[in-house]
Motif scaffolding. Structure first.
Motif, short mmCIF file in Angstrom:
data_model
loop_
_atom_site.label_atom_id
_atom_site.label_comp_id
_atom_site.label_asym_id
_atom_site.label_seq_id
_atom_site.Cartn_x
_atom_site.Cartn_y
_atom_site.Cartn_z
N THR A 128 0.78 -1.27 -0.06
CA THR A 128 0.23 -0.11 -0.04
C THR A 128 0.93 1.37 0.13
O THR A 128 1.94 1.19 0.58
N ARG A 129 0.33 2.19 -0.56
CA ARG A 129 1.15 3.38 -0.65
C ARG A 129 1.34 4.13 0.52
O ARG A 129 0.29 3.98 1.34
N ASP A 130 2.28 4.61 1.23
CA ASP A 130 2.52 5.39 2.33
C ASP A 130 1.27 6.47 2.65
O ASP A 130 0.87 6.46 3.53
N SER A 131 1.09 6.98 1.58
CA SER A 131 0.03 8.22 1.71
C SER A 131 -1.32 7.61 1.93
O SER A 131 -1.89 7.99 2.62
N THR A 132 -1.70 6.49 1.23
CA THR A 132 -3.00 5.70 1.68
C THR A 132 -2.88 5.39 3.08
O THR A 132 -3.81 5.50 3.75
N THR A 133 -1.57 4.39 3.37
CA THR A 133 -1.54 4.02 4.79
C THR A 133 -1.70 5.10 5.76
O THR A 133 -2.30 4.86 6.90
N ILE A 134 -1.11 6.21 5.62
CA ILE A 134 -1.26 7.36 6.69
C ILE A 134 -2.68 7.67 6.88
O ILE A 134 -2.97 7.81 8.07
N LYS A 135 -3.26 7.93 5.91
CA LYS A 135 -4.72 8.43 5.86
C LYS A 135 -5.40 7.46 6.81
O LYS A 135 -6.48 7.58 7.45
N ALA A 136 -5.31 6.12 6.14
CA ALA A 136 -6.24 4.98 7.17
C ALA A 136 -5.70 5.00 8.31
O ALA A 136 -6.77 4.76 9.20
N GLN A 194 -16.23 -3.64 15.97
CA GLN A 194 -16.67 -5.11 14.99
C GLN A 194 -15.80 -4.92 13.63
O GLN A 194 -15.36 -3.81 13.22
N LEU A 195 -15.84 -6.25 13.14
CA LEU A 195 -14.86 -6.42 11.97
C LEU A 195 -15.47 -5.50 11.02
O LEU A 195 -14.46 -4.96 9.95
N LYS A 196 -16.77 -5.25 10.72
CA LYS A 196 -17.21 -4.36 9.65
C LYS A 196 -16.54 -2.99 9.85
O LYS A 196 -16.32 -2.26 8.79
N LYS A 197 -16.61 -2.47 11.02
CA LYS A 197 -16.26 -1.15 11.18
C LYS A 197 -14.85 -1.05 11.00
O LYS A 197 -14.40 -0.04 10.37
N VAL A 198 -13.86 -2.05 11.37
CA VAL A 198 -12.61 -1.91 10.98
C VAL A 198 -12.27 -1.71 9.48
O VAL A 198 -11.40 -1.17 9.01
N GLU A 199 -12.99 -2.53 8.71
CA GLU A 199 -12.93 -2.89 7.25
C GLU A 199 -13.25 -1.24 6.63
O GLU A 199 -12.74 -1.05 5.77
N ALA A 200 -14.42 -0.95 7.38
CA ALA A 200 -14.64 0.53 6.81
C ALA A 200 -13.64 1.61 7.02
O ALA A 200 -13.26 2.29 6.03
N LEU A 201 -13.08 1.52 8.01
CA LEU A 201 -11.84 2.42 8.47
C LEU A 201 -10.69 2.06 7.32
O LEU A 201 -10.09 3.09 7.12
N LEU A 202 -10.37 0.91 7.30
CA LEU A 202 -9.13 0.64 6.35
C LEU A 202 -9.39 0.41 4.82
O LEU A 202 -8.54 0.09 4.17
N TYR A 203 -10.59 0.98 4.48
CA TYR A 203 -10.91 0.62 3.25
C TYR A 203 -9.99 1.53 2.34
O TYR A 203 -9.79 2.72 2.56
N GLY A 204 -9.42 0.85 1.07
CA GLY A 204 -8.39 1.57 0.46
C GLY A 204 -7.07 1.02 0.46
O GLY A 204 -6.15 1.07 0.04
N VAL A 205 -6.69 0.44 1.79
CA VAL A 205 -5.67 -0.24 2.07
C VAL A 205 -5.55 -1.56 1.31
O VAL A 205 -6.52 -2.33 1.53
N GLY A 206 -4.28 -1.90 0.72
CA GLY A 206 -4.50 -3.15 -0.04
C GLY A 206 -4.41 -4.26 1.10
O GLY A 206 -4.07 -4.39 2.24
#
Ligand code: SF4
Length: 206
Positions: free
Chosen positions: A33-41, A59-71
């Motif tokens: 994952t690009r660092d710029s994307t990782t930093i935002k997430a 909850q897993l769904k909540k974590v997934e929503a927060l990390l959306y965009g990360v590889g």
């Protein structure tokens, strides 16, 4: 090398996490994952839950929503919950290689980077940038990151070991790009062997 990458605002220098748990999470999320994307997430995640105890409650769904965009965010979300639960239970981020690599999804590269950045140990995390640049310059001649780590540890010493990852990543993000490296602007183009680079450079010696 460091100065030039810093002047060009290498994304890796923007990740200013100091807390071992945040360094671990950032490093773990940054794979593929690009660092710029990782930093935002990571910042989004920590604005909601900034400790292993708080993340473990999500909850897993909540974590997934927060990390959306990360590889690989589905797998990473599951592993992040497991990592957070393990650290919440033990009360601390492991400060040794076996302890870190026992955490789900934490491999050699991540463990070495965390040991170096969070605990000041002389360990070397070899990612795609470190592997590529070391071979291009001619410092090593290796096929796999593990081989690069072994070869570099024989020729780099002291503080340079722990600083090498971040400096090479920054250099790889700004000058020695994976494709079309900016050799004519590179501060070390007189000594770099440019192994398998395949482009011409009027300022380069090789
Ligand atoms: S001269 Fe080119 S290949 Fe060598 S380190 Fe600089 S940018 Fe990379």
């Amino acid at each position: 090398m460091h100065n030039e990458a810093s002047r060009r605002n290498a994304p890796v220098f923007s990740a200013g996490f100091k807390d071992p748990f945040k360094i671990l999470v950032f490093t773990f999320l940054s794979a593929r994952t690009r660092d710029s994307t990782t930093i935002k997430a990571a910042e989004k995640l920590f604005s909601v839950a900034d400790s292993p105890e708080k993340i473990a409650m999500l909850q897993l769904k909540k974590v997934e929503a927060l990390l959306y965009g990360v590889g690989f965010y589905h797998v990473k979300s599951r592993n992040l919950l497991a990592i957070s639960k393990a650290i919440a239970k033990s009360g601390k981020v492991p400060d040794d290689f076996p302890g870190l690599t026992a955490l789900p999804g934490v491999g050699r590269k991540t463990a070495n980077i965390v040991l170096s950045r969070a605990f000041g140990k002389n360990t070397l995390g070899v990612d795609v940038h470190v592997h590529r640049i070391s071979n291009r310059i001619g410092l090593v001649k290796t096929k796999k990151p593990e081989e690069t780590e072994t070869a570099l540890m024989k020729i780099v010493s002291g503080n340079s070991v722990s600083e090498l990852n971040r400096n090479f990543v920054a250099f790889g993000q700004t000058i020695c790009l994976p494709r079309n490296p900016k050799c004519s602007e590179c501060p070390i183009n007189r000594i770099c062997r440019r192994v398998n680079v395949g482009t011409t450079c009027k300022n380069c010696r090789y």
